[in-house]
Every structure is written in C-alpha cells, then in structure tokens.
Design a protein around this motif. Sequence first.
Motif, PDB file in Angstrom:
ATOM      1  N   UNK A  29       0.906  -1.145   0.000  1.00 18.86           N
ATOM      2  CA  UNK A  29       0.000   0.000   0.000  1.00 18.86           C
ATOM      3  C   UNK A  29       0.947   1.197   0.000  1.00 18.86           C
ATOM      4  N   UNK A  30       0.652   2.228  -0.765  1.00 16.40           N
ATOM      5  CA  UNK A  30       1.602   3.343  -0.783  1.00 16.40           C
ATOM      6  C   UNK A  30       0.901   4.688  -0.885  1.00 16.40           C
ATOM      7  N   UNK A  31       1.526   5.686  -0.308  1.00 19.08           N
ATOM      8  CA  UNK A  31       1.010   7.047  -0.372  1.00 19.08           C
ATOM      9  C   UNK A  31       2.164   7.991  -0.081  1.00 19.08           C
ATOM     10  N   UNK A  32       2.133   9.162  -0.715  1.00 19.24           N
ATOM     11  CA  UNK A  32       3.161  10.158  -0.410  1.00 19.24           C
ATOM     12  C   UNK A  32       2.743  10.963   0.815  1.00 19.24           C
ATOM     13  N   UNK A  33       3.451  10.781   1.906  1.00 21.40           N
ATOM     14  CA  UNK A  33       3.118  11.488   3.137  1.00 21.40           C
ATOM     15  C   UNK A  33       3.779  12.860   3.214  1.00 21.40           C
ATOM     16  N   UNK A 143      17.365  28.848   0.709  1.00 20.00           N
ATOM     17  CA  UNK A 143      16.291  27.839   0.670  1.00 20.00           C
ATOM     18  C   UNK A 143      15.755  27.715  -0.739  1.00 20.00           C
ATOM     19  N   UNK A 144      15.812  26.495  -1.279  1.00 19.81           N
ATOM     20  CA  UNK A 144      15.415  26.327  -2.676  1.00 19.81           C
ATOM     21  C   UNK A 144      14.212  25.396  -2.865  1.00 19.81           C
ATOM     22  N   UNK A 145      13.769  24.763  -1.789  1.00 14.79           N
ATOM     23  CA  UNK A 145      12.541  23.962  -1.928  1.00 14.79           C
ATOM     24  C   UNK A 145      11.784  23.894  -0.609  1.00 14.79           C
ATOM     25  N   UNK A 146      10.521  23.566  -0.716  1.00 18.38           N
ATOM     26  CA  UNK A 146       9.657  23.427   0.470  1.00 18.38           C
ATOM     27  C   UNK A 146       9.168  22.004   0.584  1.00 18.38           C
ATOM     28  N   UNK A 147       9.135  21.524   1.797  1.00 17.88           N
ATOM     29  CA  UNK A 147       8.548  20.213   2.063  1.00 17.88           C
ATOM     30  C   UNK A 147       7.284  20.433   2.885  1.00 17.88           C
ATOM     31  N   UNK A 148       6.171  19.896   2.396  1.00 15.32           N
ATOM     32  CA  UNK A 148       4.923  20.014   3.147  1.00 15.32           C
ATOM     33  C   UNK A 148       4.476  18.626   3.584  1.00 15.32           C
ATOM     34  N   UNK A 149       3.968  18.522   4.800  1.00 13.30           N
ATOM     35  CA  UNK A 149       3.454  17.239   5.276  1.00 13.30           C
ATOM     36  C   UNK A 149       2.089  16.991   4.630  1.00 13.30           C
ATOM     37  N   UNK A 150       1.854  15.731   4.251  1.00  8.59           N
ATOM     38  CA  UNK A 150       0.535  15.365   3.709  1.00  8.59           C
ATOM     39  C   UNK A 150      -0.020  14.199   4.527  1.00  8.59           C
ATOM     40  N   UNK A 151      -0.450  14.474   5.752  1.00 13.38           N
ATOM     41  CA  UNK A 151      -0.937  13.371   6.600  1.00 13.38           C
ATOM     42  C   UNK A 151      -2.194  12.757   5.998  1.00 13.38           C
ATOM     43  N   UNK A 152      -2.376  11.471   6.183  1.00 12.80           N
ATOM     44  CA  UNK A 152      -3.600  10.801   5.744  1.00 12.80           C
ATOM     45  C   UNK A 152      -3.812   9.551   6.578  1.00 12.80           C
ATOM     46  N   UNK A 169       7.910  10.472   8.910  1.00  7.84           N
ATOM     47  CA  UNK A 169       7.497   9.873  10.191  1.00  7.84           C
ATOM     48  C   UNK A 169       6.482  10.787  10.873  1.00  7.84           C
ATOM     49  N   UNK A 170       6.830  12.065  10.918  1.00  2.00           N
ATOM     50  CA  UNK A 170       5.978  13.061  11.574  1.00  2.00           C
ATOM     51  C   UNK A 170       4.596  13.103  10.921  1.00  2.00           C
ATOM     52  N   UNK A 171       4.589  13.085   9.597  1.00  2.00           N
ATOM     53  CA  UNK A 171       3.341  13.146   8.845  1.00  2.00           C
ATOM     54  C   UNK A 171       2.482  11.905   9.107  1.00  2.00           C
ATOM     55  N   UNK A 172       3.121  10.723   9.083  1.00  2.00           N
ATOM     56  CA  UNK A 172       2.402   9.463   9.307  1.00  2.00           C
ATOM     57  C   UNK A 172       1.756   9.435  10.693  1.00  2.00           C
ATOM     58  N   UNK A 173       2.508   9.910  11.686  1.00  2.00           N
ATOM     59  CA  UNK A 173       2.025   9.815  13.068  1.00  2.00           C
ATOM     60  C   UNK A 173       0.901  10.796  13.389  1.00  2.00           C
ATOM     61  N   UNK A 174       0.660  11.756  12.513  1.00  2.00           N
ATOM     62  CA  UNK A 174      -0.446  12.689  12.753  1.00  2.00           C
ATOM     63  C   UNK A 174      -1.796  11.964  12.765  1.00  2.00           C
ATOM     64  N   UNK A 175      -1.996  11.002  11.846  1.00  2.00           N
ATOM     65  CA  UNK A 175      -3.304  10.339  11.744  1.00  2.00           C
ATOM     66  C   UNK A 175      -3.252   8.838  11.986  1.00  2.00           C
ATOM     67  N   UNK A 176      -2.065   8.304  12.217  1.00  2.00           N
ATOM     68  CA  UNK A 176      -1.933   6.855  12.387  1.00  2.00           C
ATOM     69  C   UNK A 176      -1.041   6.555  13.576  1.00  2.00           C
TER      70      UNK A 176
END
Length: 221
Positions: A29-33, A143-152, A169-176
Amino acid sequence: MANQVQILSTKILSPLHKQELMKYGIEVIEADFIKTENKPFELKDLNESLIFTSQNAVHSVLSHPKSEELKKKNVYCVGLKTKTLLTDNGFNVVAYTGYASDLAEIITLIYSSESYTFFSGNLRRDTLPEALKENGIKFNEIQVYDTALQPQKIKENPEAVLFFSPSGVKSYLKDNSINKQICFCIGDTTADALSKITKNIIVADQPTIEDVIEDVIQEYK
C-alpha cells in the motif's frame, strides 16, 4: 504463498521496486506522506563551494536560469543519488557522504578553510549548519525547496511501515499509530524520529531506497 504480507510505504515507490516486493508475495500500500516543491530563489552572494543534502535541492537549483555558472564551483553533498544527479549534470563533486553529520565532519576536518553556500529545504535538520557555525566556517544558506506534510489516515492495518525521512514519520504519526508494526527506516535520522515510539525498527545499511527494499525482502521471504 500461503498468506500475503501487507506493508505500507510512506512514499510512492517506483514500479520496479514494487515488482521486486510482489515477487516475494509482499503486497504494497503506498502514499506520499510528504510533498516537495521548488521555490523561487535568488542566486546571489554565493561562496566558493556549494553544499547539497538532497536531490530536491539539486533539481530546484538546476531549474534556475543561472545554474550553469555554478558548475565551476566545488560541490559537497549527502547521498549517492544526489552525487550522481550532480555529476550527470556537470557539477564537480569533491566529497559525498551518507549522512549530513559525516559531511559536517569531513568539511570541518579537511576543508575548513573554504567558504560554503548551502542549498536547503524548509524542514532541513540543524546538524550541518550548526557544525559549520561551531567551527567558525564561513557559510550562508539559500532555501530552494519546500517540504509540506501530507498526513492521511490509512484504513488497512499493515504489518510493516517504510519510512524515508523524519518528516515522513511526523506526517504518518499525525493520523496513524504504530503498535506492533515493524518500521523499516532509510537511515539513522529517520529511525531517531521513531525511537520514542517503538523499538521495532530496522535501519538500512546504506541510506538508499534499494537497501530498504532489500531489508523488507530479507525479513519476509
């Protein structure tokens, strides 16, 4: 295959990596977090040497109209993939390491007389800038790029979770949550982000996606 093992990757894998896992009856199962995006920046006040700690930073700098001018400079970077991307695009990579902490050590021990410009993302770790500062090495940061969390929320209950960055890890732990799952981590920094949550961690020998996949296959074949 009696029963399939189901694992979750917190980043969309390449078809090749997925096939590799499916060969061993592992269902993915895969998703971009997390999501990264180039951000506009100015190429000015550059120092003698350049530092890249991710492929994202390289891609963003390459999209700048003046990037050709940078190819005369010495480059120091983190990650084999980052190095390959730089070399393939005509940059001169003097040194590369698996981790930012190792790069900081090499720079402070051997190349401390040079000055540096560090191309970074908004969620970068403090490891490198702090080491340079502590050792009185001249550097600036763009700073040349931004990383945004995509929790799901993940409905399934996978037996293992694959992590590729502390922000993932941070993104995953928001909802799981993590209870009995084995956590496969691309490297120590990512594993550190889980250290308070679980002891059930397998860290890849080399910080590459291939090594993570290898570990999963070893575990379940």
